[in-house]
Design a protein around this motif. Structure first.
Motif, PDB file in Angstrom:
ATOM      1  N   ARG A  76       0.920  -1.235   0.029  1.00  0.00           N
ATOM      2  CA  ARG A  76      -0.061  -0.095   0.051  1.00  0.00           C
ATOM      3  C   ARG A  76       0.923   1.360  -0.030  1.00  0.00           C
ATOM      4  O   ARG A  76       0.385   2.313  -0.638  1.00  0.00           O
ATOM      5  N   ARG A  77       1.869   1.255   0.640  1.00  0.00           N
ATOM      6  CA  ARG A  77       2.727   2.527   0.853  1.00  0.00           C
ATOM      7  C   ARG A  77       3.352   2.945  -0.448  1.00  0.00           C
ATOM      8  O   ARG A  77       3.629   4.006  -0.797  1.00  0.00           O
ATOM      9  N   ILE A  78       3.892   1.494  -0.943  1.00  0.00           N
ATOM     10  CA  ILE A  78       4.736   1.855  -2.274  1.00  0.00           C
ATOM     11  C   ILE A  78       3.664   2.359  -3.454  1.00  0.00           C
ATOM     12  O   ILE A  78       4.045   3.339  -4.084  1.00  0.00           O
ATOM     13  N   SER A  79       2.563   1.810  -3.471  1.00  0.00           N
ATOM     14  CA  SER A  79       1.547   1.949  -4.451  1.00  0.00           C
ATOM     15  C   SER A  79       1.193   3.608  -4.125  1.00  0.00           C
ATOM     16  O   SER A  79       1.172   4.229  -5.159  1.00  0.00           O
ATOM     17  N   GLY A  80       0.776   3.768  -3.079  1.00  0.00           N
ATOM     18  CA  GLY A  80       0.284   5.452  -2.600  1.00  0.00           C
ATOM     19  C   GLY A  80       1.422   6.066  -3.132  1.00  0.00           C
ATOM     20  O   GLY A  80       1.269   7.317  -3.436  1.00  0.00           O
ATOM     21  N   SER A  81       2.762   5.808  -2.832  1.00  0.00           N
ATOM     22  CA  SER A  81       3.703   6.937  -2.976  1.00  0.00           C
ATOM     23  C   SER A  81       3.806   7.123  -4.571  1.00  0.00           C
ATOM     24  O   SER A  81       4.375   8.221  -5.130  1.00  0.00           O
ATOM     25  N   LEU A  82       3.716   5.907  -5.437  1.00  0.00           N
ATOM     26  CA  LEU A  82       3.948   6.156  -6.746  1.00  0.00           C
ATOM     27  C   LEU A  82       2.686   6.880  -7.199  1.00  0.00           C
ATOM     28  O   LEU A  82       2.947   7.742  -8.316  1.00  0.00           O
ATOM     29  N   HIS A  83       1.338   7.018  -6.773  1.00  0.00           N
ATOM     30  CA  HIS A  83       0.433   7.836  -7.122  1.00  0.00           C
ATOM     31  C   HIS A  83       0.723   9.346  -6.864  1.00  0.00           C
ATOM     32  O   HIS A  83       0.703  10.039  -7.658  1.00  0.00           O
ATOM     33  N   THR A  84       1.044   9.510  -5.243  1.00  0.00           N
ATOM     34  CA  THR A  84       1.391  10.784  -5.043  1.00  0.00           C
ATOM     35  C   THR A  84       2.284  11.686  -5.626  1.00  0.00           C
ATOM     36  O   THR A  84       2.341  12.695  -6.037  1.00  0.00           O
ATOM     37  N   PHE A  85       3.667  10.976  -5.924  1.00  0.00           N
ATOM     38  CA  PHE A  85       4.855  11.530  -6.292  1.00  0.00           C
ATOM     39  C   PHE A  85       5.080  10.958  -7.718  1.00  0.00           C
ATOM     40  O   PHE A  85       6.194  10.799  -8.084  1.00  0.00           O
ATOM     41  N   ARG A  86       4.148  10.840  -8.482  1.00  0.00           N
ATOM     42  CA  ARG A  86       4.365  10.255  -9.828  1.00  0.00           C
ATOM     43  C   ARG A  86       5.092  11.335 -10.790  1.00  0.00           C
ATOM     44  O   ARG A  86       5.605  10.852 -11.871  1.00  0.00           O
TER      45      ARG A  86
END
Length: 382
Positions: A76-86
């Protein structure tokens, strides 16, 4: 197969991920984000190794369950960070990996969710019926058509209070069979979810994800302009999306405890999820993305709690409670639609449904009270 030689967790302690280094001046940059992503990827690989060592095929032991939770948490943390900091990450790579991590996290979460839902519903039945414990399932429900409005708990009014002692006699008659029915249905769902999770972990799709995460543990693909980008602007955009979603919630209504709003709209024969719950679920997801963004900016959850809005932990717990109660109410509603169950069983399930919709209401009230406070003490992570 996952590239075991890329696993950087060998000979590592279990003390948790290292904090991302903070650059001079304290401005969050791509280097800090890369360190955060590498740490989460390392946690993912460590959890995966533990999950394999505990033998998930043999059953869901405590260690295997802990490993699965750790896998979900890091995914979840990796996926969420990929979304926010894309904006500072290689777009093609991020858009390929992010939905795969979301698929994995969702698949692994279903088994735990089924068990948690069953535990919640049986505990509520015990409380509502005044019994110390429900009898073990022994007989099938009697063959009798349930009334169409059974899911409403036999009441037409929108505000259904928790049954007083004088109502418990009728409720106890159906509570045992209602508990047995829920146990059969949710245990079956949990078994299917367990099988699905095992199949997913053995699939080529999962191995491809594990390989990408193994590479991420040592190499984060940043854009050429990433090192000149202040990450606070990207994190602020995530916070603004959260603020906009919260502003759209009926917080004025939620500010009155037991206002019956969640129950009135919950008395529906439609088996689909209640549309009024969706905005609250969306806020929960956006709150999680905001919290992960703060972790990436400040290097560790503890630092994020200090630097970010102190309301986040309590607000997150209220929204988790909202989600759990909403899904439990839906499970009780679904069970009440089982053909040929006795009226007493349908009544017990209806009261249980109403009780959980009241819990939905109470969770909204708790969120409203937390969110509108200017300052609250920081608590543990939700």
């Amino acid at each position: 197969m996952a590239q075991q030689h890329l696993d950087p967790t060998q000979n590592r302690t279990t003390a948790g991920p290292p904090a991302a280094p903070r650059p001079p001046g304290g401005t969050p940059t791509a280097d800090g984000l890369a360190a955060y992503l590498r740490a989460q990827a390392t946690e993912f690989l460590r959890a995966l190794r533990l999950h394999r060592e505990t033998g998930p095929a043999a059953g869901a032991g405590e260690e295997a369950a802990d490993a699965a939770r750790a896998l979900r948490r890091s995914a979840r943390r990796i996926s969420g960070s990929l979304h926010t900091f894309r904006g500072v990450l290689d777009e093609a790579w991020a858009e390929e990996l992010r939905p795969e991590l979301a698929w994995l996290s969702g698949t692994l979460a279903r088994e735990h969710a089924c068990q948690a839902r069953l535990d919640r519903l049986l505990a509520a039945l015990n409380r509502l019926s005044g019994t110390a414990g429900l009898p073990a399932p022994a007989t099938a429900p009697a063959a009798s058509p349930a009334p169409a409005h059974a899911v409403a708990g036999g009441r037409a009014a929108g505000h259904l209070p928790r049954p007083p002692a004088t109502d418990r006699g009728n409720l106890t008659v159906g509570a045992a069979k209602a508990g047995a029915l829920l146990d059969r249905q949710l245990t079956l769902a949990r078994t299917r979810a367990h099988s699905t999770a095992l199949q997913a972990l053995g699939s080529s799709r999962f191995h491809a994800v594990a390989d990408k995460v193994a590479v991420l543990a040592s190499d984060v693909p940043l854009t050429p302009a990433a090192h000149a980008t202040d990450l606070r602007a990207l994190a602020a955009a995530a916070e603004e999306r959260l603020a906009d979603a919260v502003a759209a919630l009926p917080l004025v209504t939620a500010g009155s405890p037991y206002n019956a709003e969640a129950l009135i709209h919950g008395l529906s024969a439609d088996p689909a999820p209640h549309p009024q719950d969706a905005p609250w679920h969306q806020v929960r997801l956006l709150l999680r993305l905001h919290r992960y963004a703060q972790e990436a900016l400040h290097g560790a959850p503890e630092a994020a709690r200090t630097a970010a809005d102190g309301r986040l932990p309590a607000a997150g717990r209220a929204l988790d409670r909202h989600r759990d109660a909403s899904e439990a109410a839906a499970a009780a509603s679904s069970a009440a639609r089982t053909p040929r169950i006795a009226p007493a069983t349908a009544y017990a399930l209806g009261v249980l449904h109403a009780d959980q919709r009241h819990e939905v209401e109470a969770a909204r009230f708790a969120f409203q009270q937390t969110w509108l406070k200017q300052t609250v003490g920081a608590g543990r992570e939700g």
